[in-house]
Design a protein around this motif. Structure first.
Motif, mmCIF file in Angstrom:
data_model
loop_
_atom_site.group_PDB
_atom_site.id
_atom_site.type_symbol
_atom_site.label_atom_id
_atom_site.label_comp_id
_atom_site.label_asym_id
_atom_site.label_seq_id
_atom_site.Cartn_x
_atom_site.Cartn_y
_atom_site.Cartn_z
ATOM 1 N N LEU A 189 23.427 29.712 10.629
ATOM 2 C CA LEU A 189 22.961 28.612 11.468
ATOM 3 C C LEU A 189 22.764 27.333 10.648
ATOM 4 O O LEU A 189 23.106 26.232 11.092
ATOM 5 C CB LEU A 189 21.647 28.992 12.150
ATOM 6 N N PHE A 190 22.211 27.475 9.445
ATOM 7 C CA PHE A 190 21.992 26.312 8.591
ATOM 8 C C PHE A 190 23.314 25.638 8.218
ATOM 9 O O PHE A 190 23.433 24.404 8.256
ATOM 10 C CB PHE A 190 21.232 26.709 7.319
ATOM 11 N N LEU A 191 24.313 26.450 7.841
ATOM 12 C CA LEU A 191 25.602 25.880 7.457
ATOM 13 C C LEU A 191 26.312 25.238 8.648
ATOM 14 O O LEU A 191 26.926 24.168 8.526
ATOM 15 C CB LEU A 191 26.483 26.953 6.818
ATOM 16 N N MET A 192 26.227 25.889 9.806
ATOM 17 C CA MET A 192 26.807 25.283 11.010
ATOM 18 C C MET A 192 26.059 24.007 11.387
ATOM 19 O O MET A 192 26.660 23.013 11.798
ATOM 20 C CB MET A 192 26.775 26.290 12.161
ATOM 21 N N GLY A 193 24.733 24.031 11.232
ATOM 22 C CA GLY A 193 23.937 22.835 11.493
ATOM 23 C C GLY A 193 24.298 21.697 10.559
ATOM 24 O O GLY A 193 24.344 20.527 10.964
ATOM 25 N N SER B 210 35.552 13.750 9.306
ATOM 26 C CA SER B 210 36.406 13.377 10.435
ATOM 27 C C SER B 210 37.061 14.622 11.025
ATOM 28 O O SER B 210 37.041 15.694 10.425
ATOM 29 C CB SER B 210 37.492 12.415 9.958
ATOM 30 N N GLN B 211 37.678 14.440 12.196
ATOM 31 C CA GLN B 211 38.395 15.550 12.804
ATOM 32 C C GLN B 211 39.573 15.980 11.936
ATOM 33 O O GLN B 211 39.913 17.156 11.859
ATOM 34 C CB GLN B 211 38.893 15.163 14.201
ATOM 35 N N THR B 212 40.163 15.003 11.251
ATOM 36 C CA THR B 212 41.271 15.317 10.336
ATOM 37 C C THR B 212 40.795 16.237 9.216
ATOM 38 O O THR B 212 41.476 17.207 8.866
ATOM 39 C CB THR B 212 41.856 14.028 9.736
ATOM 40 N N PHE B 213 39.627 15.921 8.645
ATOM 41 C CA PHE B 213 39.072 16.778 7.598
ATOM 42 C C PHE B 213 38.806 18.188 8.120
ATOM 43 O O PHE B 213 39.118 19.173 7.447
ATOM 44 C CB PHE B 213 37.766 16.181 7.060
ATOM 45 N N ILE B 214 38.220 18.278 9.313
ATOM 46 C CA ILE B 214 37.911 19.586 9.899
ATOM 47 C C ILE B 214 39.182 20.405 10.075
ATOM 48 O O ILE B 214 39.226 21.594 9.733
ATOM 49 C CB ILE B 214 37.184 19.424 11.247
ATOM 50 N N VAL C 178 34.581 29.937 -1.545
ATOM 51 C CA VAL C 178 34.632 28.763 -0.662
ATOM 52 C C VAL C 178 34.757 29.173 0.804
ATOM 53 O O VAL C 178 34.294 28.468 1.703
ATOM 54 C CB VAL C 178 35.828 27.864 -1.054
ATOM 55 N N ALA C 179 35.365 30.318 1.067
ATOM 56 C CA ALA C 179 35.820 30.687 2.406
ATOM 57 C C ALA C 179 34.749 30.589 3.480
ATOM 58 O O ALA C 179 34.855 29.797 4.423
ATOM 59 C CB ALA C 179 36.420 32.098 2.375
ATOM 60 N N LEU C 180 33.724 31.407 3.388
ATOM 61 C CA LEU C 180 32.762 31.496 4.480
ATOM 62 C C LEU C 180 31.896 30.247 4.628
ATOM 63 O O LEU C 180 31.694 29.773 5.753
ATOM 64 C CB LEU C 180 31.909 32.759 4.325
ATOM 65 N N PRO C 181 31.358 29.669 3.536
ATOM 66 C CA PRO C 181 30.572 28.445 3.718
ATOM 67 C C PRO C 181 31.362 27.305 4.368
ATOM 68 O O PRO C 181 30.882 26.647 5.296
ATOM 69 C CB PRO C 181 30.156 28.075 2.286
ATOM 70 N N LEU C 182 32.585 27.074 3.890
ATOM 71 C CA LEU C 182 33.384 25.985 4.443
ATOM 72 C C LEU C 182 33.786 26.276 5.888
ATOM 73 O O LEU C 182 33.804 25.371 6.739
ATOM 74 C CB LEU C 182 34.629 25.758 3.577
ATOM 75 N N ALA C 183 34.092 27.538 6.180
ATOM 76 C CA ALA C 183 34.449 27.911 7.551
ATOM 77 C C ALA C 183 33.284 27.664 8.504
ATOM 78 O O ALA C 183 33.467 27.162 9.623
ATOM 79 C CB ALA C 183 34.872 29.377 7.603
ATOM 80 N N LEU C 184 32.073 28.005 8.085
ATOM 81 C CA LEU C 184 30.900 27.802 8.931
ATOM 82 C C LEU C 184 30.598 26.317 9.115
ATOM 83 O O LEU C 184 30.213 25.884 10.204
ATOM 84 C CB LEU C 184 29.687 28.515 8.322
ATOM 85 N N ILE C 185 30.758 25.524 8.069
ATOM 86 C CA ILE C 185 30.550 24.076 8.179
ATOM 87 C C ILE C 185 31.553 23.469 9.171
ATOM 88 O O ILE C 185 31.186 22.645 10.017
ATOM 89 C CB ILE C 185 30.674 23.406 6.794
ATOM 90 N N CYS C 186 32.808 23.901 9.086
ATOM 91 C CA CYS C 186 33.832 23.413 10.023
ATOM 92 C C CYS C 186 33.519 23.851 11.451
ATOM 93 O O CYS C 186 33.711 23.082 12.404
ATOM 94 C CB CYS C 186 35.211 23.915 9.616
ATOM 95 N N ALA C 187 33.033 25.087 11.605
ATOM 96 C CA ALA C 187 32.665 25.575 12.942
ATOM 97 C C ALA C 187 31.544 24.733 13.526
ATOM 98 O O ALA C 187 31.564 24.373 14.714
ATOM 99 C CB ALA C 187 32.246 27.043 12.857
ATOM 100 N N GLY C 188 30.547 24.405 12.703
ATOM 101 C CA GLY C 188 29.447 23.571 13.178
ATOM 102 C C GLY C 188 29.902 22.169 13.529
ATOM 103 O O GLY C 188 29.472 21.589 14.537
ATOM 104 N N ALA C 189 30.781 21.614 12.713
ATOM 105 C CA ALA C 189 31.284 20.261 12.965
ATOM 106 C C ALA C 189 32.143 20.196 14.225
ATOM 107 O O ALA C 189 32.319 19.125 14.812
ATOM 108 C CB ALA C 189 32.093 19.781 11.762
ATOM 109 N N SER C 190 32.670 21.329 14.640
ATOM 110 C CA SER C 190 33.538 21.376 15.825
ATOM 111 C C SER C 190 32.764 21.558 17.123
ATOM 112 O O SER C 190 33.347 21.482 18.214
ATOM 113 C CB SER C 190 34.553 22.523 15.686
ATOM 114 N N ILE C 191 31.471 21.827 17.044
ATOM 115 C CA ILE C 191 30.668 22.070 18.249
ATOM 116 C C ILE C 191 30.560 20.798 19.074
ATOM 117 O O ILE C 191 30.235 19.729 18.565
ATOM 118 C CB ILE C 191 29.256 22.583 17.884
ATOM 119 N N ASP C 192 30.825 20.923 20.342
ATOM 120 C CA ASP C 192 30.725 19.809 21.286
ATOM 121 C C ASP C 192 29.588 20.129 22.254
ATOM 122 O O ASP C 192 29.731 20.987 23.129
ATOM 123 C CB ASP C 192 32.045 19.637 22.034
ATOM 124 N N LEU C 193 28.447 19.457 22.089
ATOM 125 C CA LEU C 193 27.281 19.758 22.921
ATOM 126 C C LEU C 193 27.545 19.452 24.396
ATOM 127 O O LEU C 193 27.011 20.144 25.274
ATOM 128 C CB LEU C 193 26.064 18.963 22.435
#
Length: 319
Positions: A16-20, A32-36, A208-223
């Motif tokens: 949750l913290f990494l996604m947050g 940016s979306q490009t980075f994600i 790198v795999a899981l932390p970066l994947a979770l950060i990207c997942a959080g950045a992709s969330i559309d409330l």
């Protein structure tokens, strides 16, 4: 009881913290979306394969003993798939919605949320077991997804033969499956252990795999999508975050699973809807808005249902 709650919080809170963090960075315009998109591609094609390959190659797990776990996972997948198909045929009228609804229920996010939570709970041993489980069940996920989404196609060129070829192509070009097959082959052959620069490089990519994947997942969330739930997306979300974990527990207990194996089964099945469900729905002409709503809602709320289920299983000494 307190220990069980602490255990559940410990395995879910880092995710949750990494996604947050990812969500916060996106809101501030720091990613940016490009980075994600590029980071997600990098994780899927290089980091996760390295993680899976080395977790299997380095492990001492007896994979013959995982047959019961894998059989339970396959049975759960079929139960959720068939149950969702029957429900969709009766209560979902639009063919473009039916496949998306079904996929949203049976297809969990094993590669990112599932593996990350298993790693938090059980470390390297759990990760190795989870990798094997994921490799087998991912194949089934792809086959069933193509079957349920193909009903919306109106193209004359779209036949069962073309669909079968598409499934085969997806399976044999999937970096995660290729990494697991390579790892199994390496362990089966009388080859020396991988050491030195190659292993160090693999470890760095894997880290790198899981932390970066979770950060990207959080950045992709559309409330906005998350809270714009229709009756159908809410029903599918309930199927993923309530029904699926219950089915996992019932089947796991009926197979006599306990400890790490029960924990891996529950956490893999109880994970939110897979991110790939949106991509495949869009590619095959399904209702991509519905897919996005299910994905967003289950990604956030599903983590809490995972924590509750893990706490209960821990109280009863089952995981």
């Amino acid at each position: 009881m307190i220990d069980a709650i602490i255990f559940a919080i410990t395995i879910v809170l880092p995710n949750l913290f990494l996604m947050g963090l990812g969500f916060f960075m996106k809101k501030r315009g720091e990613v940016s979306q490009t980075f994600i998109d590029q980071a997600s591609y990098f994780v899927f094609n290089y980091c996760l394969p390295a993680l899976l390959f080395f977790s299997v190659v380095d492990s001492e797990v007896d994979y013959a003993k995982q047959i019961t776990l894998i059989a339970a996972g396959i049975l759960i997948t079929f139960i959720l798939f068939i149950g969702a198909e029957l429900y969709a045929k009766r209560f979902v009228s639009d063919p473009a919605d039916q496949g998306v609804f079904v996929q949203g229920i049976f297809r969990s996010n094993m590669a990112i949320i599932g593996l990350a939570t298993v790693a938090n709970a059980y470390g390297e041993k759990g990760l190795s077991i989870g990798a094997v489980y994921m490799g087998i069940v991912t194949i089934l996920f792809n086959i069933l997804a193509v079957i349920t989404l193909s009903r919306v196609s109106k193209s004359a060129e779209d036949t069962w033969t073309s669909r079968t070829l598409m499934v085969v192509k997806k399976l044999f070009t999937n970096p995660l499956i290729l990494a697991l097959l390579a790892a199994f082959a390496y362990k089966a052959l009388p080859l020396p252990p991988i050491t030195g620069v190659i292993h160090t490089t693999g470890d760095l990519l894997a880290a790198v795999a899981l932390p970066l994947a979770l950060i990207c997942a959080g950045a992709s969330i559309d409330l906005k999508s998350m809270f714009r739930l229709s009756g159908l997306s809410m029903q599918a979300s309930i199927g993923r975050i309530v029904i699926a974990p219950i089915v996992a527990i019932v089947v796991g207990l009926s197979f006599g699973l306990t400890g790490v194996h029960m924990g891996v089964l529950f956490l893999m099945v109880a994970s939110p809807t897979a991110a790939a469900s949106y991509v495949m729905a869009k590619a095959m002409g399904g209702n991509d808005v519905l897919a996005a709503n299910i994905l967003a809602f289950t990604t956030v709320v599903g983590l809490f249902s995972m924590a509750i289920g893990a706490a209960l299983l821990r109280v009863f000494g089952l995981m």
